[in-house]
Design a protein around this motif. Structure first.
Motif, short mmCIF file in Angstrom:
data_model
loop_
_atom_site.label_atom_id
_atom_site.label_comp_id
_atom_site.label_asym_id
_atom_site.label_seq_id
_atom_site.Cartn_x
_atom_site.Cartn_y
_atom_site.Cartn_z
N ILE A 129 -49.88 -46.21 -14.03
CA ILE A 129 -48.82 -45.20 -14.02
C ILE A 129 -48.22 -45.09 -12.62
N THR A 130 -49.02 -44.67 -11.67
CA THR A 130 -48.60 -44.64 -10.27
C THR A 130 -49.80 -44.35 -9.39
N PRO A 131 -49.85 -44.90 -8.18
CA PRO A 131 -50.82 -44.37 -7.22
C PRO A 131 -50.41 -42.96 -6.83
N VAL A 132 -51.36 -42.19 -6.35
CA VAL A 132 -51.08 -40.81 -5.94
C VAL A 132 -51.30 -40.63 -4.45
N VAL A 133 -52.38 -41.21 -3.94
CA VAL A 133 -52.67 -41.12 -2.50
C VAL A 133 -53.25 -42.44 -2.00
N SER A 134 -53.10 -42.67 -0.72
CA SER A 134 -53.83 -43.74 -0.04
C SER A 134 -54.67 -43.10 1.05
N TYR A 135 -55.68 -43.82 1.48
CA TYR A 135 -56.52 -43.33 2.58
C TYR A 135 -57.19 -44.52 3.25
N THR A 136 -58.00 -44.28 4.24
CA THR A 136 -58.58 -45.36 5.01
C THR A 136 -60.05 -45.12 5.23
N TRP B 39 -48.66 -41.19 -1.92
CA TRP B 39 -48.16 -42.55 -2.13
C TRP B 39 -47.81 -42.72 -3.60
N ALA B 40 -46.62 -43.20 -3.87
CA ALA B 40 -46.18 -43.42 -5.25
C ALA B 40 -45.47 -44.76 -5.38
N LEU B 41 -45.60 -45.37 -6.55
CA LEU B 41 -44.92 -46.62 -6.88
C LEU B 41 -44.43 -46.53 -8.33
N GLU C 214 -44.52 -51.86 -10.05
CA GLU C 214 -45.01 -52.11 -8.68
C GLU C 214 -46.51 -51.86 -8.59
N PHE C 215 -46.97 -50.82 -9.27
CA PHE C 215 -48.39 -50.49 -9.24
C PHE C 215 -49.21 -51.58 -9.93
N LYS C 216 -48.69 -52.12 -11.01
CA LYS C 216 -49.38 -53.21 -11.72
C LYS C 216 -49.52 -54.43 -10.81
N THR C 217 -48.45 -54.77 -10.11
CA THR C 217 -48.50 -55.89 -9.18
C THR C 217 -49.49 -55.63 -8.06
N PHE C 218 -49.48 -54.40 -7.54
CA PHE C 218 -50.40 -54.05 -6.47
C PHE C 218 -51.86 -54.17 -6.92
N ILE C 219 -52.17 -53.67 -8.12
CA ILE C 219 -53.54 -53.74 -8.61
C ILE C 219 -54.01 -55.19 -8.71
N GLY C 220 -53.13 -56.08 -9.16
CA GLY C 220 -53.49 -57.49 -9.23
C GLY C 220 -53.77 -58.10 -7.87
N THR C 221 -52.94 -57.75 -6.89
CA THR C 221 -53.12 -58.25 -5.52
C THR C 221 -54.40 -57.67 -4.91
N ASP C 222 -54.62 -56.38 -5.11
CA ASP C 222 -55.80 -55.70 -4.58
C ASP C 222 -57.07 -56.30 -5.18
N TYR C 223 -57.02 -56.61 -6.45
CA TYR C 223 -58.14 -57.23 -7.17
C TYR C 223 -58.53 -58.54 -6.50
#
Length: 323
Positions: free
Chosen positions: A116-123, A293-295, A299-308
């Protein structure tokens, strides 16, 4: 006649699709949170559920389902009907790490979820006990090589802070022995007491201790500096490039079962973005030292694949496996 028949079929098919967006939601929505009540993820989820309830016009009920580093809860999302009435709070571990460390992982986040969308990022921030004679990352790395017995804690095998530690060791040859704990809290206590030399931790829990002088912050794993720790360099700035290419920024976001109808996906995405604009949720996010953070879903689907793919490399380096 065939053309008229085809047009009639198309019109009949479009009626339920259109009604989906008009009628949804007509009952409460369950948000599965795969973490224990009271922790940072649960606090975020409850603030988000409140904002989403106000935005979408139906109660959003938090359902805590813990276990397997978040995978048990997200697997419940995967196995739920794709009707929009069950969503989940996913994170880096449940989508990018767990599929690589659990020998019998039940789902493929790239195929079995609708992002659906990311909500936050952190480190993660590398912190050390103040008695360790190092005031920057390079001094710390040199100290571990000159003093055998240096240790680095984590919240458990396969946790993001464990993998961040393994990546640091791989990139720098730092001489560190991993000490896994059952959760971040006891690990951080032992770093502050001096029983363990160092640890990667999240700002929401380490910030107060850094400000109080009970911990020294050396570097953050994110691509950019944290707004909560502006004086702390990134790993690359501290002389250790490579975190960006494998595992750096961490996140929480909303997902739903695979094949969620597009009108419902759009409704949930728009409602989440509206909730993120509320003062209450903005304050909650800032209070937990997260970055909003929102996408778009695509975009979120693509990000999840890359992150994986990125975290697969770190897991392989660490050799982390959980039966």
């Amino acid at each position: 006649m065939r053309l008229k028949h085809l047009l009639l079929v198309v019109l009949m098919m479009s009626v339920p699709i259109a009604s989906l967006s008009q009628d949804f939601p007509s009952k409460p929505i369950r948000m599965i949170v795969p973490f224990a009540a009271g922790g940072p993820a649960d606090v975020l989820a409850r603030s988000l559920a409140k904002g989403l309830s106000d935005s979408i016009g139906q109660p959003v009920i938090v359902d805590n389902r813990t276990g397997a580093g978040g995978s048990i809860g997200i697997d419940m999302v995967v196995k739920s009907p794709a009707d929009g009435y069950t969503i989940g709070l996913a994170h880096t571990g449940s989508t990018a790490i767990n599929p690589h460390i659990y020998t019998k992982h039940p789902y493929d986040p790239r195929k079995d979820l609708t992002p659906i969308t990311p909500v936050v990022s952190y480190t993660n921030v590398l912190v050390i006990n103040p008695k360790v004679p190092a005031r920057n990352l390079q001094e710390f790395i040199a100290w571990t090589k000159a003093n055998r017995g240096a240790t680095i804690a984590s919240g458990g095998n396969g946790a993001t802070n464990h993998l961040s530690a393994e990546l640091l060791k791989f990139l720098t040859s730092a001489d560190l022995t991993h000490v896994p704990y059952k959760g971040n809290a006891p690990a951080l206590v032992d770093v502050m007491s001096g029983n363990v030399s160092a640890m990667f931790d999240i700002p929401s829990t380490s910030l107060p201790q850094i400000k109080a002088g009970r911990l020294t912050a050396l570097a953050v794993t994110s691509e950019k500096r944290s707004s909560y720790l502006p004086g702390v360099p990134t790993m690359a700035e501290a002389g250790v490039p490579g975190f960006k290419e494998v595992g750096s920024d961490l996140w929480f976001g909303l997902v739903a079962p695979a094949k969620l109808p597009q009108p419902i996906l759009d409704r949930l995405h728009d409602a989440t973005l509206s909730a993120m604009q509320t003062t209450e949720l903005k304050q909650a996010i800032r209070g937990m030292a997260y970055e909003p953070w929102a996408l778009s879903p695509a975009e979120f689907k693509t990000f999840i694949g890359t992150d994986y793919d990125k975290w697969a490399k770190v897991v392989k380096l660490a050799g982390a496996k959980v039966e």
